[in-house]
Motif scaffolding. Sequence first.
Motif, PDB file in Angstrom:
ATOM      1  N   LEU A   1       0.821  -1.205   0.000  1.00  0.00           N
ATOM      2  CA  LEU A   1       0.000   0.000   0.000  1.00  0.00           C
ATOM      3  C   LEU A   1       0.857   1.257   0.000  1.00  0.00           C
ATOM      4  CD1 LEU A   1      -2.788  -1.045   2.544  1.00  0.00           C
ATOM      5  CD2 LEU A   1      -2.903  -1.047   0.054  1.00  0.00           C
ATOM      6  N   LEU A   2       2.010   1.186   0.653  1.00  0.00           N
ATOM      7  CA  LEU A   2       2.896   2.348   0.703  1.00  0.00           C
ATOM      8  C   LEU A   2       3.715   2.503  -0.574  1.00  0.00           C
ATOM      9  CD1 LEU A   2       4.250   2.009   4.373  1.00  0.00           C
ATOM     10  CD2 LEU A   2       2.610   3.684   3.522  1.00  0.00           C
ATOM     11  N   ALA A   3       3.743   1.462  -1.371  1.00  0.00           N
ATOM     12  CA  ALA A   3       4.589   1.505  -2.563  1.00  0.00           C
ATOM     13  C   ALA A   3       4.058   2.451  -3.627  1.00  0.00           C
ATOM     14  CB  ALA A   3       4.738   0.104  -3.148  1.00  0.00           C
ATOM     15  N   GLY A   4       2.781   2.776  -3.566  1.00  0.00           N
ATOM     16  CA  GLY A   4       2.229   3.736  -4.513  1.00  0.00           C
ATOM     17  C   GLY A   4       2.178   3.191  -5.922  1.00  0.00           C
ATOM     18  N   GLU A   5       2.853   3.847  -6.801  1.00  0.00           N
ATOM     19  CA  GLU A   5       2.826   3.467  -8.205  1.00  0.00           C
ATOM     20  C   GLU A   5       3.432   2.089  -8.429  1.00  0.00           C
ATOM     21  OE1 GLU A   5       0.768   6.688  -9.329  1.00  0.00           O
ATOM     22  OE2 GLU A   5       1.356   4.975 -10.548  1.00  0.00           O
ATOM     23  N   GLU A   6       4.380   1.696  -7.612  1.00  0.00           N
ATOM     24  CA  GLU A   6       4.967   0.359  -7.750  1.00  0.00           C
ATOM     25  C   GLU A   6       3.924  -0.713  -7.496  1.00  0.00           C
ATOM     26  OE1 GLU A   6       8.536  -2.389  -5.823  1.00  0.00           O
ATOM     27  OE2 GLU A   6       8.209  -0.317  -5.172  1.00  0.00           O
ATOM     28  N   GLY A   7       3.052  -0.477  -6.501  1.00  0.00           N
ATOM     29  CA  GLY A   7       1.978  -1.431  -6.249  1.00  0.00           C
ATOM     30  C   GLY A   7       1.034  -1.535  -7.424  1.00  0.00           C
ATOM     31  N   GLY A   8       0.744  -0.394  -8.092  1.00  0.00           N
ATOM     32  CA  GLY A   8      -0.124  -0.445  -9.255  1.00  0.00           C
ATOM     33  C   GLY A   8       0.494  -1.213 -10.399  1.00  0.00           C
ATOM     34  N   ALA A   9       1.811  -1.076 -10.576  1.00  0.00           N
ATOM     35  CA  ALA A   9       2.481  -1.820 -11.639  1.00  0.00           C
ATOM     36  C   ALA A   9       2.452  -3.309 -11.363  1.00  0.00           C
ATOM     37  CB  ALA A   9       3.925  -1.329 -11.774  1.00  0.00           C
ATOM     38  N   GLN A  10       2.548  -3.686 -10.080  1.00  0.00           N
ATOM     39  CA  GLN A  10       2.510  -5.102  -9.748  1.00  0.00           C
ATOM     40  C   GLN A  10       1.157  -5.720 -10.061  1.00  0.00           C
ATOM     41  OE1 GLN A  10       3.662  -5.543  -5.676  1.00  0.00           O
ATOM     42  NE2 GLN A  10       5.703  -4.702  -5.989  1.00  0.00           N
ATOM     43  N   ALA A  11       0.104  -4.910 -10.067  1.00  0.00           N
ATOM     44  CA  ALA A  11      -1.219  -5.444 -10.377  1.00  0.00           C
ATOM     45  C   ALA A  11      -1.268  -6.015 -11.786  1.00  0.00           C
ATOM     46  CB  ALA A  11      -2.274  -4.349 -10.216  1.00  0.00           C
ATOM     47  N   ALA A  12      -0.447  -5.467 -12.693  1.00  0.00           N
ATOM     48  CA  ALA A  12      -0.421  -5.991 -14.058  1.00  0.00           C
ATOM     49  C   ALA A  12       0.027  -7.442 -14.073  1.00  0.00           C
ATOM     50  CB  ALA A  12       0.503  -5.137 -14.926  1.00  0.00           C
ATOM     51  N   SER A  13       0.966  -7.803 -13.201  1.00  0.00           N
ATOM     52  CA  SER A  13       1.419  -9.195 -13.131  1.00  0.00           C
ATOM     53  C   SER A  13       0.304 -10.110 -12.653  1.00  0.00           C
ATOM     54  CB  SER A  13       2.626  -9.303 -12.189  1.00  0.00           C
ATOM     55  OG  SER A  13       3.691  -8.496 -12.639  1.00  0.00           O
ATOM     56  N   VAL A  14      -0.482  -9.624 -11.688  1.00  0.00           N
ATOM     57  CA  VAL A  14      -1.592 -10.431 -11.183  1.00  0.00           C
ATOM     58  C   VAL A  14      -2.617 -10.673 -12.283  1.00  0.00           C
ATOM     59  CG1 VAL A  14      -3.439 -10.548  -9.475  1.00  0.00           C
ATOM     60  CG2 VAL A  14      -1.226  -9.572  -8.856  1.00  0.00           C
ATOM     61  N   PHE A  15      -2.971  -9.606 -13.010  1.00  0.00           N
ATOM     62  CA  PHE A  15      -3.942  -9.758 -14.091  1.00  0.00           C
ATOM     63  C   PHE A  15      -3.381 -10.623 -15.218  1.00  0.00           C
ATOM     64  CE2 PHE A  15      -5.786  -5.782 -12.302  1.00  0.00           C
ATOM     65  CZ  PHE A  15      -7.056  -6.277 -12.071  1.00  0.00           C
ATOM     66  N   SER A  16      -2.078 -10.528 -15.482  1.00  0.00           N
ATOM     67  CA  SER A  16      -1.470 -11.373 -16.508  1.00  0.00           C
ATOM     68  C   SER A  16      -1.557 -12.843 -16.117  1.00  0.00           C
ATOM     69  CB  SER A  16      -0.006 -10.969 -16.719  1.00  0.00           C
ATOM     70  OG  SER A  16       0.091  -9.634 -17.155  1.00  0.00           O
ATOM     71  N   GLY A  17      -1.241 -13.130 -14.857  1.00  0.00           N
ATOM     72  CA  GLY A  17      -1.357 -14.506 -14.390  1.00  0.00           C
ATOM     73  C   GLY A  17      -2.780 -15.016 -14.464  1.00  0.00           C
ATOM     74  N   LEU A  18      -3.741 -14.154 -14.136  1.00  0.00           N
ATOM     75  CA  LEU A  18      -5.147 -14.536 -14.228  1.00  0.00           C
ATOM     76  C   LEU A  18      -5.534 -14.858 -15.665  1.00  0.00           C
ATOM     77  CD1 LEU A  18      -7.900 -14.792 -12.783  1.00  0.00           C
ATOM     78  CD2 LEU A  18      -8.267 -12.369 -13.261  1.00  0.00           C
ATOM     79  N   GLY A  19      -5.063 -14.048 -16.605  1.00  0.00           N
ATOM     80  CA  GLY A  19      -5.378 -14.297 -18.008  1.00  0.00           C
ATOM     81  C   GLY A  19      -4.746 -15.572 -18.533  1.00  0.00           C
TER      82      GLY A  19
END
Length: 262
Positions: free
Chosen positions: A159-177
Amino acid sequence: MNENKPFKPYIPADKVTPEITAVSVIIGVILAVVFGAANAYLGLRVGLTVSASIPAAVLSMGIIRVLMRRNSILENNIVQTIGSAGESLAAGAIFTLPALFLWAAEGKGENPSLLAITVIALCGGILGVLFMVPLRNALIVREHATLPYPEGTACAEVLLAGEEGGAQAASVFSGLGIAAAFKFIVDGVKLAPTEINLTLKNFGAQIGTQIYPALVGVGYIVGPRISSFMFVGGVIGWCVLIPMILLFGYDPHPGRPGVEHR
């Protein structure tokens, strides 16, 4: 308890910032449903669930901060808290309620209705919250500097990572896909098998394995140590205990007179 180091929250109590909003609650509920369903499916197949706190924190940061351009860490925290609650509730249900269905299969009762399952899960969730209210001050506020809480610390760092946390979300969505595409290929259009079996004709047995990306993800999350324990347990169960039961037989009614034993 550690009384010398008072707990200082990241957001001061006198600072007003959005926290429990309609957006955070709605997104949190959606994530709770998704993670709850995923963990229920995975837990019934594998026998354990994985924590959803960190993935929920990553996704909440990606959705709230990056996609919706809302800048409130407390709002993100509400999303990940509600989202991770679905996993905990699912775990409590799938490890207890199947016993009721087993009893019903043996003629000792009836299958619980959807309403009964909902009431049981709701009562379990309420009890968990009620127990956590008095324990929060003792285990979190007073022992904040003593107890590490690695998972909670990781969520806070996300949560404190800010933009880094948002970029990591792309990996989660990629894995889901990728997982969804694999599931469609093997179960939808049947282009690849989901099971690999080897028949041992001389022993009247069969050795097989299932191919599931979810299991790879579980192994990655729990680490090699826990994975090795599960692997050894599976080998002992399927390759030692079950063949012994098949070879020597079993007694379904031990000690009961007048019952013919196998």
